[in-house]
Each structure stands twice: as C-alpha cells, then as structure tokens.
Motif scaffolding. Structure first.
Motif, PDB file in Angstrom:
ATOM      1  N   GLU A  29      26.152  12.959  28.429  1.00 37.33           N
ATOM      2  CA  GLU A  29      25.544  11.903  27.745  1.00 37.33           C
ATOM      3  C   GLU A  29      26.561  11.497  26.453  1.00 37.33           C
ATOM      4  OE1 GLU A  29      22.224  10.775  27.731  1.00 37.33           O
ATOM      5  OE2 GLU A  29      21.977  11.597  29.672  1.00 37.33           O
ATOM      6  N   PRO A  30      26.674  10.212  26.014  1.00 39.19           N
ATOM      7  CA  PRO A  30      27.401  10.191  24.896  1.00 39.19           C
ATOM      8  C   PRO A  30      27.052  10.861  23.683  1.00 39.19           C
ATOM      9  CG  PRO A  30      26.140   8.264  25.445  1.00 39.19           C
ATOM     10  CD  PRO A  30      25.846   9.341  26.381  1.00 39.19           C
ATOM     11  N   GLU A  31      28.147  11.637  22.985  1.00 39.99           N
ATOM     12  CA  GLU A  31      27.758  12.405  21.975  1.00 39.99           C
ATOM     13  C   GLU A  31      27.527  11.626  20.843  1.00 39.99           C
ATOM     14  OE1 GLU A  31      30.338  15.974  21.206  1.00 39.99           O
ATOM     15  OE2 GLU A  31      30.633  16.123  23.243  1.00 39.99           O
ATOM     16  N   ALA A  32      26.579  11.980  19.908  1.00 40.18           N
ATOM     17  CA  ALA A  32      26.048  11.494  18.609  1.00 40.18           C
ATOM     18  C   ALA A  32      27.318  12.208  17.495  1.00 40.18           C
ATOM     19  CB  ALA A  32      24.857  11.728  18.225  1.00 40.18           C
ATOM     20  N   PRO A  33      27.669  11.266  16.684  1.00 38.44           N
ATOM     21  CA  PRO A  33      28.451  11.816  15.796  1.00 38.44           C
ATOM     22  C   PRO A  33      27.787  13.068  14.820  1.00 38.44           C
ATOM     23  CG  PRO A  33      27.929   9.447  15.087  1.00 38.44           C
ATOM     24  CD  PRO A  33      27.435   9.797  16.380  1.00 38.44           C
ATOM     25  N   PRO A  34      28.564  13.835  14.483  1.00 34.91           N
ATOM     26  CA  PRO A  34      27.936  15.052  13.620  1.00 34.91           C
ATOM     27  C   PRO A  34      27.488  14.747  12.471  1.00 34.91           C
ATOM     28  CG  PRO A  34      30.272  15.284  13.746  1.00 34.91           C
ATOM     29  CD  PRO A  34      30.054  14.245  14.624  1.00 34.91           C
ATOM     30  N   PRO A  35      26.197  15.113  11.980  1.00 38.95           N
ATOM     31  CA  PRO A  35      25.663  14.602  10.671  1.00 38.95           C
ATOM     32  C   PRO A  35      26.750  14.677   9.808  1.00 38.95           C
ATOM     33  CG  PRO A  35      24.520  16.489  11.489  1.00 38.95           C
ATOM     34  CD  PRO A  35      25.609  16.129  12.405  1.00 38.95           C
ATOM     35  N   LYS A  36      26.595  13.795   8.614  1.00 39.52           N
ATOM     36  CA  LYS A  36      27.439  14.052   7.445  1.00 39.52           C
ATOM     37  C   LYS A  36      26.818  15.060   6.655  1.00 39.52           C
ATOM     38  CE  LYS A  36      30.325  10.367   5.121  1.00 39.52           C
ATOM     39  NZ  LYS A  36      29.986   8.971   4.745  1.00 39.52           N
ATOM     40  N   LYS A  37      27.982  15.861   5.848  1.00 42.91           N
ATOM     41  CA  LYS A  37      27.567  16.868   5.111  1.00 42.91           C
ATOM     42  C   LYS A  37      26.942  16.280   3.895  1.00 42.91           C
ATOM     43  CE  LYS A  37      30.152  20.459   7.044  1.00 42.91           C
ATOM     44  NZ  LYS A  37      31.331  21.604   6.734  1.00 42.91           N
ATOM     45  N   LEU A  38      26.160  16.657   3.507  1.00 42.70           N
ATOM     46  CA  LEU A  38      25.909  16.154   1.751  1.00 42.70           C
ATOM     47  C   LEU A  38      26.219  17.307   0.905  1.00 42.70           C
ATOM     48  CD1 LEU A  38      22.109  14.690   2.545  1.00 42.70           C
ATOM     49  CD2 LEU A  38      24.488  13.289   2.321  1.00 42.70           C
ATOM     50  N   GLY A  39      26.947  16.998   0.224  1.00 44.66           N
ATOM     51  CA  GLY A  39      27.658  17.996  -0.885  1.00 44.66           C
ATOM     52  C   GLY A  39      26.533  17.866  -2.074  1.00 44.66           C
ATOM     53  N   LEU A  40      26.384  19.290  -2.551  1.00 47.83           N
ATOM     54  CA  LEU A  40      25.618  19.366  -3.664  1.00 47.83           C
ATOM     55  C   LEU A  40      26.460  18.955  -5.087  1.00 47.83           C
ATOM     56  CD1 LEU A  40      24.362  22.939  -2.849  1.00 47.83           C
ATOM     57  CD2 LEU A  40      23.042  20.728  -2.749  1.00 47.83           C
ATOM     58  N   PRO A  41      25.901  18.335  -5.918  1.00 48.00           N
ATOM     59  CA  PRO A  41      26.349  17.666  -7.217  1.00 48.00           C
ATOM     60  C   PRO A  41      26.887  18.965  -7.953  1.00 48.00           C
ATOM     61  CG  PRO A  41      24.108  17.303  -7.110  1.00 48.00           C
ATOM     62  CD  PRO A  41      24.400  17.902  -5.732  1.00 48.00           C
TER      63      PRO A  41
END
Length: 80
Positions: A29-41
């Motif tokens: 199956e086509p791979e979904a891009p990994p979720p973007k990391k949300l940095g803590l402020p």
C-alpha cells in the motif's frame, strides 16, 4: 490423436509462478508520510552542529550563556 506427453516443468517455470503468486499477495500500500512532530513551546532539542571555530570563539568570549546567544542569533536570522 494420441495424447502428447507433458513437457516436464523446469525450475524456472516453478520459480516464476511462485514469484507471481507472491507478488499478488504482497502488494504494498502507498505509505502515508509520518505525522509531523509538534514541538512543545520553550523546549529545546539537543543537536550536533558544526560551527567554524572563529564563530564559536566569538560567542564563547561573552562567558556563560554562549549557547543561548547562538540560539538567539539563529532565531533572529530565521526571522522569528
């Protein structure tokens, strides 16, 4: 018409049939891009960075806090 004898199967025939069957079952199956990391402020991340020695010396001359000064200079250069 007499029955013709069957041609014996060769190893290559069996291999190509097995590969074709395997490909049908294991289609990717086509791979979904990994979720973007949300940095803590306000949380800093440790990285390895190569900086010219004269630039490093410039920031270290100011004493303790030289890493924060480099961070501030990079933030300003990034327009943030």
């Amino acid at each position: 018409m007499p029955d013709q004898p069957r041609r014996p199967r060769t190893q290559n025939d069996a291999r190509s049939e097995a590969e074709a069957a395997f490909k049908k079952v294991t289609k990717k199956e086509p791979e979904a891009p990994p979720p973007k990391k949300l940095g803590l402020p306000g949380v800093k991340e440790q990285v390895s960075l190569r900086i010219d020695q004269d630039v490093l010396d410039h920031f270290r001359e100011g004493g303790p806090g030289w890493q924060d000064r480099i961070n501030d200079a990079l933030r300003k250069a990034a327009g943030k």
